[in-house]
Design a protein around this motif. Structure first.
Motif, PDB file in Angstrom:
ATOM      1  N   ILE A  38       6.795 -10.836 -14.116  1.00 53.21           N
ATOM      2  CA  ILE A  38       7.581 -10.124 -13.022  1.00 53.21           C
ATOM      3  C   ILE A  38       6.903  -8.870 -12.531  1.00 53.21           C
ATOM      4  CG2 ILE A  38       9.751  -9.078 -12.483  1.00 53.21           C
ATOM      5  CD1 ILE A  38      11.284 -10.828 -14.431  1.00 53.21           C
ATOM      6  N   ALA A  39       6.626  -8.838 -11.320  1.00 50.45           N
ATOM      7  CA  ALA A  39       6.014  -7.538 -10.720  1.00 50.45           C
ATOM      8  C   ALA A  39       6.826  -6.845  -9.807  1.00 50.45           C
ATOM      9  CB  ALA A  39       4.708  -8.282  -9.965  1.00 50.45           C
ATOM     10  N   ARG A  40       6.651  -5.615  -9.639  1.00 52.79           N
ATOM     11  CA  ARG A  40       7.091  -4.605  -8.773  1.00 52.79           C
ATOM     12  C   ARG A  40       6.410  -4.040  -7.974  1.00 52.79           C
ATOM     13  NH1 ARG A  40      12.050  -1.219 -10.619  1.00 52.79           N
ATOM     14  NH2 ARG A  40      13.051  -3.054 -10.132  1.00 52.79           N
ATOM     15  N   LEU A  41       6.403  -3.924  -6.541  1.00 56.06           N
ATOM     16  CA  LEU A  41       5.741  -3.035  -5.803  1.00 56.06           C
ATOM     17  C   LEU A  41       6.308  -1.704  -5.611  1.00 56.06           C
ATOM     18  CD1 LEU A  41       3.474  -2.657  -3.885  1.00 56.06           C
ATOM     19  CD2 LEU A  41       4.733  -3.535  -1.819  1.00 56.06           C
ATOM     20  N   ASN A  42       5.725  -0.820  -5.953  1.00 58.46           N
ATOM     21  CA  ASN A  42       5.930   0.762  -5.675  1.00 58.46           C
ATOM     22  C   ASN A  42       5.253   1.282  -5.056  1.00 58.46           C
ATOM     23  OD1 ASN A  42       7.990   0.514  -8.174  1.00 58.46           O
ATOM     24  ND2 ASN A  42       6.200  -0.021  -9.433  1.00 58.46           N
ATOM     25  N   ASN A  43       5.824   2.422  -4.259  1.00 59.83           N
ATOM     26  CA  ASN A  43       5.156   3.393  -3.680  1.00 59.83           C
ATOM     27  C   ASN A  43       5.854   4.699  -3.563  1.00 59.83           C
ATOM     28  OD1 ASN A  43       5.922   3.843  -0.157  1.00 59.83           O
ATOM     29  ND2 ASN A  43       7.464   2.758  -1.642  1.00 59.83           N
ATOM     30  N   TRP A  44       5.074   5.701  -2.855  1.00 65.39           N
ATOM     31  CA  TRP A  44       5.802   6.875  -2.781  1.00 65.39           C
ATOM     32  C   TRP A  44       6.230   7.334  -1.614  1.00 65.39           C
ATOM     33  CZ3 TRP A  44       2.377   5.054  -6.330  1.00 65.39           C
ATOM     34  CH2 TRP A  44       2.666   5.494  -7.825  1.00 65.39           C
ATOM     35  N   PHE A  45       7.486   6.694  -1.351  1.00 61.71           N
ATOM     36  CA  PHE A  45       8.052   7.197   0.007  1.00 61.71           C
ATOM     37  C   PHE A  45       7.374   6.929   1.126  1.00 61.71           C
ATOM     38  CE2 PHE A  45      10.115   8.452  -3.836  1.00 61.71           C
ATOM     39  CZ  PHE A  45      11.460   8.026  -3.538  1.00 61.71           C
ATOM     40  N   GLY A  46       6.548   5.820   1.332  1.00 60.42           N
ATOM     41  CA  GLY A  46       5.778   6.082   2.646  1.00 60.42           C
ATOM     42  C   GLY A  46       4.699   6.729   2.461  1.00 60.42           C
ATOM     43  N   THR A  47       4.282   7.313   1.575  1.00 58.84           N
ATOM     44  CA  THR A  47       2.907   8.258   1.498  1.00 58.84           C
ATOM     45  C   THR A  47       1.639   7.822   1.948  1.00 58.84           C
ATOM     46  OG1 THR A  47       3.856   9.752  -0.152  1.00 58.84           O
ATOM     47  CG2 THR A  47       1.623  10.028   0.356  1.00 58.84           C
ATOM     48  N   TYR A  48       1.086   8.165   3.253  1.00 56.42           N
ATOM     49  CA  TYR A  48       0.007   7.463   3.627  1.00 56.42           C
ATOM     50  C   TYR A  48      -1.102   8.670   4.291  1.00 56.42           C
ATOM     51  CZ  TYR A  48      -1.759   3.526   6.722  1.00 56.42           C
ATOM     52  OH  TYR A  48      -2.628   2.563   7.087  1.00 56.42           O
ATOM     53  N   SER A  49      -2.473   7.971   3.917  1.00 60.97           N
ATOM     54  CA  SER A  49      -3.377   8.767   4.422  1.00 60.97           C
ATOM     55  C   SER A  49      -4.499   8.124   5.178  1.00 60.97           C
ATOM     56  CB  SER A  49      -4.175   9.412   3.197  1.00 60.97           C
ATOM     57  OG  SER A  49      -5.016   8.604   2.512  1.00 60.97           O
ATOM     58  N   ALA A  50      -5.419   8.453   6.019  1.00 58.30           N
ATOM     59  CA  ALA A  50      -6.293   7.879   6.778  1.00 58.30           C
ATOM     60  C   ALA A  50      -7.556   7.217   5.561  1.00 58.30           C
ATOM     61  CB  ALA A  50      -7.029   8.900   7.797  1.00 58.30           C
TER      62      ALA A  50
END
Length: 459
Positions: A401-413
């Motif tokens: 079982i996998a989970r995709l995590n991120n930091w609330f849409g943090t995004y950089s070029a």
């Protein structure tokens, strides 16, 4: 322009009273029995000073009602004077009148989006849409940057108290570099030391209303689990600075702020922008696939504000070369693992028609298991990380079982979406594995509305 307070009730109440007293009755010029009675009582004198502050604020905030306000105030003064030397009578009349004036002031200073604000909202929508054709990844950021206030910014900090282990700070004792003599006198007259009592404080001078005089944005770092910073505005009003929440009275000290920023468990920021002759704090509260932007008035209570909602679609991939943070090196994924992770990741964001149907496990449940629930999803997450989706990953004959995590849409070029996949095998202990995920986004839709502020912009 991007600028990354809140104060305890006793400090804010003291500041409010001190500001009001500075504008209250001049007791050296008391001319009758009533005025002498008021000046002989600290409580009555404070009430009179508060009323003077609220009355003048209401006169400025509601020009249309000035004639009626003057008439009613003269009528009240005649009634007040009938109390003569009766302190309790004066106290009652002051409190009743002050309550009415404060209620009127609050109503006058609440931000009520009008036709111009709605045009601003539509203009921003059109600008962002046009920019997305040139730069679909950063249309919002580029649009807000193009509208940034051009006024010069001066930033300075509260100073630490004497003593090696002192955690207290105070307003600077001498004028910081870049502060004019006029600005320094206005700040000294406004008792800003009260805003240094809760945490490390930063002061930002910036002309927010285009009148040629710089106003003040106070940032107070309070820490806590969310590493919070609170921001409040002070308007330059002649020879002093007036707090935005002065209209709300002493009670506004409890957690009052124009907005707050969490540096853990959120992705939030503010751009100060000027458009159609108006200035807003464009407060951005982000999460996976969406940016919510609230246009806050810097001088009013923000109960309903213009809001823009920008949606994104991501192209997600698993890099074959993965970082090994523990050994500060990299390694290469095996082909079967890379393929399985990529196949599972491809299901994220797919529409399903399982609503109302029986919940199904992601991996087959062995008859001998004692915890069936852990086969239905990854499990509990951590508040500082946004959990996007759970999905099964089949590697050979094994199900994970996998989970995709991120930091609330943090995004950089450079890196795109800052995200990872965490993998675990149901029933196994201490076998979690993390893999970096690449994600490039494109803006898909943008909508507008009049909405209550969200995130840390709640009044």
């Amino acid at each position: 322009m991007y600028i990354k307070g809140r104060c305890i009730v006793s400090a804010c109440a003291a500041l409010f009273v001190q500001q009001a007293m500075a504008a209250g009755m001049d007791c050296t010029k008391a001319a009758n029995v009533v005025e002498n009675t008021i000046c002989a009582s600290k409580e009555l004198h404070e009430l009179d000073a508060q009323m003077g502050m609220v009355y003048r604020g209401l006169m400025k905030a509601s020009v249309q009602t000035q004639p009626e306000l003057k008439r009613s105030q003269r009528q009240w003064l005649d009634t007040r004077n009938e109390c003569a030397e009766d302190v309790s009578c004066l106290d009652q009349h002051y409190r009743e009148r002050l309550q009415l004036l404060q209620a009127a002031w609050k109503a006058a200073v609440v931000f009520k989006p009008n036709d111009i604000d709605k045009q601003v909202m539509d203009d921003l929508q059109q600008r962002i849409q046009a920019m997305s054709k040139k730069d679909p990844e950063f249309a919002l950021e580029r649009t807000l940057a193009s509208l940034s206030i051009k006024s010069p910014l001066t930033t300075f900090y509260a100073e630490s108290d004497d003593g090696q282990y002192s955690e207290k700070t105070h307003f600077p004792k001498s004028s910081p570099k870049g502060v004019t003599q006029s600005e320094w006198k206005a700040m000294q007259a406004s008792n800003l030391d009260a805003d240094t009592e809760l945490g490390q404080t930063t002061f930002n001078l910036l002309d927010l209303d285009g009148d040629g005089q710089r106003d003040l944005i106070v940032q107070t770092y309070t820490g806590g689990t969310g590493l919070f910073s609170f921001f409040e505005t002070y308007r330059r009003d002649g020879d002093r600075l007036t707090r935005r929440t002065a209209a709300l009275g002493q009670e506004s000290g409890i957690g009052s702020s124009l907005y707050s920023i969490s540096d853990r468990g959120a992705n939030q920021s503010v751009n100060w922008i000027s458009i159609r002759g108006k200035v807003y704090a464009a407060y951005r509260d982000s999460s996976y696939g969406v940016d919510n932007v609230y246009l806050l008035s810097p001088w009013q209570a923000n109960h309903l504000v213009p809001k823009l909602t920008i949606h994104y679609r991501y192209q997600l991939s698993i890099p074959r070369i993965q970082p090994d943070d523990e050994h500060k090196t990299t390694y290469k994924l095996k082909p079967d693992l890379h393929r399985a992770l990529a196949q599972g990741l491809a299901t994220v964001g797919e529409e399903t028609s399982d609503s109302g149907q029986e919940r199904k496990p992601m991996c087959p449940i062995p008859p001998s298991t004692t915890d069936r629930e852990e086969y239905y999803g990854y499990g509990a997450g951590y508040y500082a990380i946004e959990q996007v989706a759970d999905f099964p990953v089949i590697i050979g004959s094994e199900c994970f079982i996998a989970r995709l995590n991120n930091w609330f849409g943090t995004y950089s070029a450079k890196d795109g979406l800052y995200a990872q996949v965490t993998l675990r095998k149901p029933g196994a202990i201490d076998q979690e594995r993390d893999y970096k995920v690449n994600g490039r986004r494109r803006m898909t839709t943008i909508s507008t509305s009049i909405s209550k502020p969200g995130g840390g912009a709640e009044e």
